[in-house]
Scaffold this motif. Sequence first.
Motif, mmCIF file in Angstrom:
data_model
loop_
_atom_site.group_PDB
_atom_site.id
_atom_site.type_symbol
_atom_site.label_atom_id
_atom_site.label_comp_id
_atom_site.label_asym_id
_atom_site.label_seq_id
_atom_site.Cartn_x
_atom_site.Cartn_y
_atom_site.Cartn_z
ATOM 1 N N SER A 87 52.773 -22.544 -10.478
ATOM 2 C CA SER A 87 52.309 -23.857 -10.933
ATOM 3 C C SER A 87 50.783 -23.962 -10.875
ATOM 4 O O SER A 87 50.235 -25.023 -11.167
ATOM 5 N N GLY A 88 50.112 -22.879 -10.498
ATOM 6 C CA GLY A 88 48.650 -22.877 -10.528
ATOM 7 C C GLY A 88 48.002 -23.476 -9.290
ATOM 8 O O GLY A 88 46.783 -23.579 -9.220
ATOM 9 N N VAL A 89 48.827 -23.875 -8.307
ATOM 10 C CA VAL A 89 48.267 -24.515 -7.115
ATOM 11 C C VAL A 89 47.356 -23.546 -6.355
ATOM 12 O O VAL A 89 46.258 -23.919 -5.926
ATOM 13 N N GLU A 91 45.673 -20.947 -7.506
ATOM 14 C CA GLU A 91 44.406 -20.771 -8.229
ATOM 15 C C GLU A 91 43.501 -21.975 -8.022
ATOM 16 O O GLU A 91 42.292 -21.834 -7.869
ATOM 17 N N ARG A 92 44.104 -23.161 -8.028
ATOM 18 C CA ARG A 92 43.277 -24.361 -7.819
ATOM 19 C C ARG A 92 42.614 -24.314 -6.444
ATOM 20 O O ARG A 92 41.428 -24.635 -6.306
ATOM 21 N N PHE A 93 43.363 -23.901 -5.429
ATOM 22 C CA PHE A 93 42.762 -23.784 -4.103
ATOM 23 C C PHE A 93 41.658 -22.733 -4.098
ATOM 24 O O PHE A 93 40.613 -22.903 -3.479
ATOM 25 N N LEU A 94 41.902 -21.626 -4.819
ATOM 26 C CA LEU A 94 40.945 -20.521 -4.779
ATOM 27 C C LEU A 94 39.612 -20.852 -5.447
ATOM 28 O O LEU A 94 38.597 -20.239 -5.121
ATOM 29 N N VAL A 95 39.592 -21.808 -6.378
ATOM 30 C CA VAL A 95 38.295 -22.162 -6.962
ATOM 31 C C VAL A 95 37.571 -23.240 -6.168
ATOM 32 O O VAL A 95 36.440 -23.574 -6.482
ATOM 33 N N THR A 96 38.207 -23.772 -5.132
ATOM 34 C CA THR A 96 37.480 -24.666 -4.226
ATOM 35 C C THR A 96 36.803 -23.792 -3.161
ATOM 36 O O THR A 96 37.123 -22.611 -3.038
ATOM 37 N N ALA B 97 47.949 -23.649 -16.395
ATOM 38 C CA ALA B 97 49.143 -24.093 -15.675
ATOM 39 C C ALA B 97 48.945 -25.467 -15.047
ATOM 40 O O ALA B 97 49.899 -26.093 -14.603
ATOM 41 N N GLY B 99 47.995 -26.898 -12.047
ATOM 42 C CA GLY B 99 47.633 -26.647 -10.665
ATOM 43 C C GLY B 99 47.835 -27.813 -9.728
ATOM 44 O O GLY B 99 47.451 -27.754 -8.565
ATOM 45 N N TYR B 117 36.904 -29.896 -0.655
ATOM 46 C CA TYR B 117 35.484 -29.807 -1.010
ATOM 47 C C TYR B 117 34.600 -30.368 0.095
ATOM 48 O O TYR B 117 33.404 -30.556 -0.098
#
Lengths: 253, 328
Positions: A87-89, A91-96, B97, B99, B117
Amino acid sequence: MKLLQDIKLMFIRNVQHTLRNPIFMFLSLFQPLLYLFLFMPLLKNLGGTPGLPAGETVEIFIPGLMVMMALFGSAFVGFDLIDDIRSGVIERFLVTPVSRSAILWGRVLRDASVLLLQVILITIVAIPFGLNVKFEYFLISLPLYVMIAITMASMSYAFALMYKTEDALAPTINTITLPVSLLSGILLPLTLAPLWLQNLAKVNPFSYAVNASRALFTGNVGGPDILIGFVIVFLLMSIMFYWSIQELRKIEE
Amino acid sequence: MNQNGDFIIETTDLKKTFVSKVKGKRNEVEAVKGVNLTVNKGEIFGFLGPNGAGKSTTQKMLSTLLTPTSGTVKIVGYDLSKNQEEIRKNIGYVSQAGGSDQAATGYQNLILQARLYGLDEKTAENNAKDLIKHFQMDSFADRPAGTYSGGQLRRLDVALGMTHNPQLLLLDEPTTGLDPQSRAYMWGQIKKLKEKGVTIFLTTHYMEEADKLCDTIAIIDNGTIITKGTPTELKNSIGADTVVLGFASDDVAEKAEKILLKNFVDAKIQREINILHLQIKNGDGAVPNILRLLDTNNFSAQSITLSKPSLDDVFLKYTGRSLREDKE
Ligand SMILES: Nc1ncnc2c1ncn2[C@@H]1O[C@H](COP(=O)(O)OP(=O)(O)O)[C@@H](O)[C@H]1O
Ligand SMILES: [Mg+2]
């Protein structure tokens, strides 16, 4: 410290995730309870055979059951991670700017907490069945189960990150957990086993964990079993957790 | 901070080759084969290309998610190979996707994102409320994201990407799979972000989206940028526009054809009974002249339409294929 703060955030996120569906946490108690109700009574009558002194069958059986819960309860957590990858979760964490290892620490600590809760529940249920364990020895045994849970969870996450599909993960985990549990004397002490089987079990790190767990529950704390068990599980846990972090970093290659 | 003037992204010969083992055999996929692009501060930059062209791979490299095989990237003033931490603080990325955490509510998603953040609890709450207002999510922010419609979910995804108020937002196919109404809404939201000063780099395989929404477009196919420019520049590069004139009868049309041919020497004219097709450069400018010419010769056209070349014609010119064929 940033790492601790990140771990806290990730831990809370994963605990909330588990609490949204608490039923699964209790469903995984079903098997151990069945063993307690339907298997342990069999052992009582076996008491007196070598390695299974009469009157101590409960104290021999329960610590094995604890290790089994730690092994199996955490072995399948990788499926949850695959969901998050898909679900991309992740990846979302990894770009933070979140610390990479916190993403996995937050998960394994959740898994360890769930296991702790289950261990305590099973212990309470086992007392009416005649479980007689010294409280301080019980407390000492807890970190052992936590470390086993983290070991298995890390392994499961590492495979999940490597395969990224359930189809590959399920057979791999099953292939590993079954021999590991059979060769650790979880249900019956390996002293009952033929010599070749006992020797085979010596290469299984979790057999030492079972020995340590039993030494604590039966109060035989004089020997080296406890120290050996803790050291081996600690090393294995470190290796597995390190491996899972390496697999997480590989997503970015 | 930004040392390279106006460019917020500048890549040089950016490449990505995936190496995998399939049944023990080494398998290489050259997903991105040397991309050079510059994105101006404050613009909406569109990366247009068919499925598998290398759009997502390029964006993942820009967002620090994938390490390039070779090439250099300067983004938000930093070198991608050295300052990943700084880059992460200054860019937002919304993957194809999405996210968002489906089991959590929109509000919970936004709070966690803000905390990651580094915002404290109170600031994170205010931040989440602002985003919910900005993306008009009030009516569904307290429901689990798993219950959202496609358009609502996409709004949450973009809000998550904007949590830390980045100067650059990377959107991977922000409207794929949305119904026309939600797509139009998303375009509006993206334009609003541009007005706030955010630079947008989006990928799409919809020509219309690239055409209507983007200031600059790069068309990518098979890992290589085949052409770039503003939508108008790209379409003008095709050359001729088409003017279609309808007349009362084939007789009139035939006479009109002769006069037009005399006066518009570069134009190519085809007659279909009472209809004339003029292939002509700069059709916008030509239409008034055509009308005036017909008028002075006492012909009147019953209908006139001007059609410009589409981005599909551009894609066709460079690849020999139509972009439409690749649509799923
Ligand atoms: N992790 C990967 N391993 C191997 N090949 C990949 C991987 N990711 C993408 N590819 C391949 O790289 C090419 C470009 O993919 P992608 O960047 O996702 O295209 P787009 O986003 O334009 O549809 C495709 O051929 C795709 O199959
Ligand atoms: Mg893509």
